[in-house]
Scaffold this active site. Structure first.
Site, PDB file in Angstrom:
ATOM      1  CG  ASP A 179      -1.977  -1.140   1.095  1.00  0.00           C
ATOM      2  OD1 ASP A 179      -1.719  -2.095   0.354  1.00  0.00           O
ATOM      3  OD2 ASP A 179      -3.022  -1.086   1.750  1.00  0.00           O
ATOM      4  CD  GLU A 219      -4.619  -4.451   9.018  1.00  0.00           C
ATOM      5  OE1 GLU A 219      -4.591  -4.423   7.770  1.00  0.00           O
ATOM      6  OE2 GLU A 219      -5.271  -3.638   9.699  1.00  0.00           O
TER       7      GLU A 219
END
Length: 816
Positions: free
Chosen positions: A579, A776
């Site tokens: 990302d 995460e």
């Protein structure tokens, strides 16, 4: 949070429940399951987005789910009704304590918002010709500090999509019609795939919530209420608004009868209508005071006998004990993680990974316009592609089906291509055949060109979790091909199975969970059948993600092997999976990306091994040539002599190829993907970068970006400092290989492996113990879990890390 990984999207309102939604009419993918067989994998929860919900692995079939809430005041009931897993919903932790996809398991839910601990026990019963039967036991216990007479409303529902029927049995036609059911509730049903079946919702145990208000004389809470309704099948997943609609009818009637000043207590007011009968959805409600328990039994009439509550009791005991025994054979934590708390932790993470497997069926949003802007050939291409996307040329395709595990039940309840390879690495150790079925499911999604969408958002229910602008999939966008890591692991198992003494050493060689590994010929046939799809997929990557060497006079061993992610913007390369990791600025069509080059090297090596396994020597030799070219070009195109690291490349203002070096995960990708040999002349510098505390090393794992980088911790800070367990798993795995191989860096790798392994396990374990969740990512300074809660996808790789061998020795560490 990465935009494509989604924030919440509003549910369809009650007013639209009766509105037909557009459904694509394209041909569905090849079925995954032989509907006539008795497959232990037919039934599972397979609705992992719910705290507890079941469906079979079949398109348009039976859906079930569970809702509950504390019903002691009028202000909080609506917000306290649980159904879909949500982040920050008052949970002190939830998930499977023990779970096996073939037999069932036990889940605990610590619902602080409702002052309730809920246990769901789920067991499977093979037999018959329609996939077997199952049973579930729902048990609630008020939490410490809650009132002993805690009022809880519990709603179980069953629905049928498509062809088939459901009907509540033993309906009272007389004066008790409104009062509800006494005893068990029986629902008879049938579908083309499941045949005829019977569902029994037992009366259960526990005190019912009674009161002295006159409304109780008309509709007694000592009974069970059943409301049968006919709902458009595309809206059946929206059980909560359907439930609220039924309750609203009850509330309106009470207001009219008693007025707002003399309303019944909340536990009476928030009840469904008792209107049993025919319908494609049936809601069954019980209202308890204090602790409670009831069973739900699904019995296929093709089986020899119907399942009973006694069967559930005995089966739960056997599956939990067998799970524990087998876990210690297959994934037992190794020293220094030998204490009971680590075993519990490891079982929990693994069970939640497997318990997060879902079956998804529905249409997908795809832009197949193949607009010329999507070739990304011109400078400023990201602006042109944005304009092309704004033309909204996407359409619904499908329906498709997918059998997959998921990253996170509350936030990412759908399939992600690059996540899935990491998910399956622990699962293949436990159940080879299950893993192979999931891999096949993913490759069945492939289009004629070899493309698989990187994010699988199938159907309205899946789309409800994703903003509209991030739902569209583009056939020129790739994702890291991590499924080939799993195919590599499969071939490793085949090689081990062929070794002398395997049956004496490897517990995975026995039983249905690994029949493919135990039968080499069957395994090779699986690879032969899959190989054409693998090859098409591989060639798609090479033809769509190629990088330009010739136009910029770059010097390299091969003029062909270079790669560039499509889908680039100045802020992101979402397609890379990393990302917001820093990349060359501004984006340029002459860029080359070292991480994609490394993935292609790993993918090529895997294709070579597969070709060797199925005895295609010519193609294996061709892959070997490509692999050599990639490995040599990684050095020629991406190694920076001054920085002593691997870097992305771009084109500067003078049309020269230059490196842009942001030290971090990108810099060590050739190492992480296994392309550096233990005696590589680059390995020393790579290990020094990883071990440097001012660069990548932290006491909580390897940072995604160097502390010395000017962009460390800036802006979104998604991949600009945090510790990610999937990347750290690849690092610790390669350190182990070097540590076990003679060479100049063996001693250093051994020390780094031992320390990093401990750091990673302690980071994830400590946060899990403190919060009740896996996360995460992890903060490199404090070790705290961050971003998405209940991220039991690739964070569960810590289970494999714990099961890796201990190289520390007695002097290396104490028992933790």
């Amino acid at each position: 949070m990465t935009p494509s990984r989604g924030s919440h999207w509003p549910h369809i309102s009650i007013a639209t429940l009766c509105t037909s939604l557009f459904l694509a009419t394209a041909q569905a993918a090849e079925p995954l399951f032989d509907k006539a067989s008795n497959d232990s994998l037919l039934w599972g929860p397979y609705r992992p987005n719910l705290y507890f919900g079941l469906r079979p692995r079949l398109p348009k079939s039976v859906l079930t789910g569970l809702l509950w809430a504390r019903v002691e005041d009028f202000q909080t009931v609506q917000n306290n009704f649980r159904h879909t897993c949500e982040q920050h919903e008052g949970m002190a932790g939830y998930g499977w304590d023990a779970y096996d996809s073939r037999t069932g398991g036990v889940q605990t839910i610590h619902d602080s918002g409702n002052s309730l601990d809920l246990t769901t026990e789920f067991v499977k019963f093979p037999g018959g010709t329609n996939g077997g039967s199952w049973g579930a036991r729902i048990r609630g216990t008020p939490q410490a500090g809650a009132s002993a007479d805690l009022k809880t409303a519990v709603v179980f529902y069953a629905a049928v999509e498509g062809l088939g029927s459901l009907e509540a049995q033993n309906v009272d036609e007389g004066e008790n019609q409104e009062r509800g059911f006494e005893g068990d509730v029986v629902i008879n049903g049938q579908t083309p795939d499941l045949g005829e079946f019977k569902m029994v919702i037992s009366e259960g145990k526990g005190k019912r919530a009674v009161h002295s208000h006159p409304s109780g004389d008309e509709k007694g809470l000592e009974r069970t209420f059943v409301h049968s309704v006919q709902i458009p099948e595309e809206a059946l997943w929206q059980a909560k608004p359907i439930l609220f609609s039924s309750m609203k009818t009850t509330i309106d009637a009470y207001i009219e009868q008693y007025g707002q000043e003399k309303m019944p207590p909340p536990w009476q007011t928030y009840t469904i209508q008792n209107r049993p009968g025919q319908g494609n959805m049936h809601m069954i409600q019980k209202v308890f005071e204090g602790p409670f328990e009831f069973d739900v039994v699904f019995s296929s009439t093709s089986a020899e006998k119907l399942v009973t509550s006694e069967d559930i009791t005995s089966k739960v005991k056997s599956i939990t004990s067998s799970f524990s025994e087998r876990f210690l054979e297959v994934l037992k934590p190794q020293p220094p993680f030998t204490r009971a708390r680590y075993e519990e932790f490891s079982k929990s993470l693994f069970s939640n990974l497997v318990g997060g497997i879902g079956y998804f069926y529905g249409d997908a949003v795809v832009d197949r316009s193949y607009a010329p802007e999507y070739d990304e050939e011109n400078e400023g291409f990201w602006q042109q592609t944005a304009e092309a996307r704004a033309r909204n040329q996407q359409k619904l395709e499908g329906p498709y089906e997918l059998f997959t595990s998921i990253p996170s039940r509350p936030f990412f309840p759908r399939g992600f291509l690059w996540d899935e390879g990491f998910h399956l690495l622990p699962i293949i150790d436990w159940d080879v055949d299950l893993t192979l079925q999931i891999i096949k499911s993913w490759f069945n999604l492939m289009d004629e060109n070899g493309w698989i969408g990187r994010e699988q958002i199938l159907g309205a229910e899946a789309r409800s979790k994703v903003p509209a602008e991030f739902q569209v999939q583009y056939p020129h966008y790739a994702n890291p091909p991590t499924l080939f890591l799993v195919l590599d692991a499969f071939i490793d198992k085949l090689s081990s199975a062929a070794s002398p003494g395997f049956n004496d050493q490897q517990p995975m060689s026995s039983g249905f969970a690994s029949s493919a590994a135990a039968d080499p010929e069957a395994a090779k046939q699986y690879l032969r059948d899959l190989y054409p799809l693998l090859k098409r997929h591989y060639e798609w990557y090479r033809s769509t993600q190629w990088g330009d060497i010739k136009s910029y006079d770059r010097e390299a061993f091969s003029s062909k092997e270079a790669y560039r992610w499509r889908g680039r913007t100045p802020a992101h390369i979402l397609t890379s999976g990393l990302d917001d990791y820093p990349r060359p600025q501004p984006p340029h069509p002459g860029e080359l990306h070292v991480d994609l080059m490394s993935w292609m090297g790993m993918m090529t090596r895997s294709m070579k091994r597969i070709a060797d396994t199925i005895a295609d020597s010519d193609e294996a030799a061709e892959y070997a040539k490509i692999e050599e070219a990639i490995v040599r070009n990684i050095d020629d195109l991406h190694w920076d002599k001054k920085e002593k690291t691997y870097c992305d490349a771009t084109i500067d203002d003078y049309e020269e190829s230059v490196h842009v070096c942001h030290k971090g995960y990108i810099s060590i990708f050739p190492f992480m993907t296994g392309l550096l040999a233990p005696d590589s002349k680059r390995l020393g510098a790579v290990l020094e970068l990883i071990a440097d505390k001012e660069e990548l090393w932290s006491e909580h794992g390897i940072r995604s970006l160097s502390r010395r980088d000017e962009l460390y911790g800036t802006e979104e800070n998604y991949w600009r400092s945090p510790v990610w367990i999937n990347m750290n798993y690849l690092i610790v795995r390669e350190l182990l290989k070097v540590a076990q191989s003679p060479g100049p860096h063996q001693k250093q790798a051994r020390s780094m492996y031992t320390k990093l392994r401990i750091n990673l396990v302690e980071t994830v374990y400590t946060s899990w113990e403190e919060t009740g969740f896996a996360w995460e990512q992890y903060n490199p300074e404090s070790g705290a879990g961050q971003r998405t809660q209940h991220f039991t996808g690739w964070t569960s790789l810590v289970v494999k890390i714990m099961a890796m061998p201990d190289l520390g020795g007695k002097s290396g560490h104490d028992e933790l």
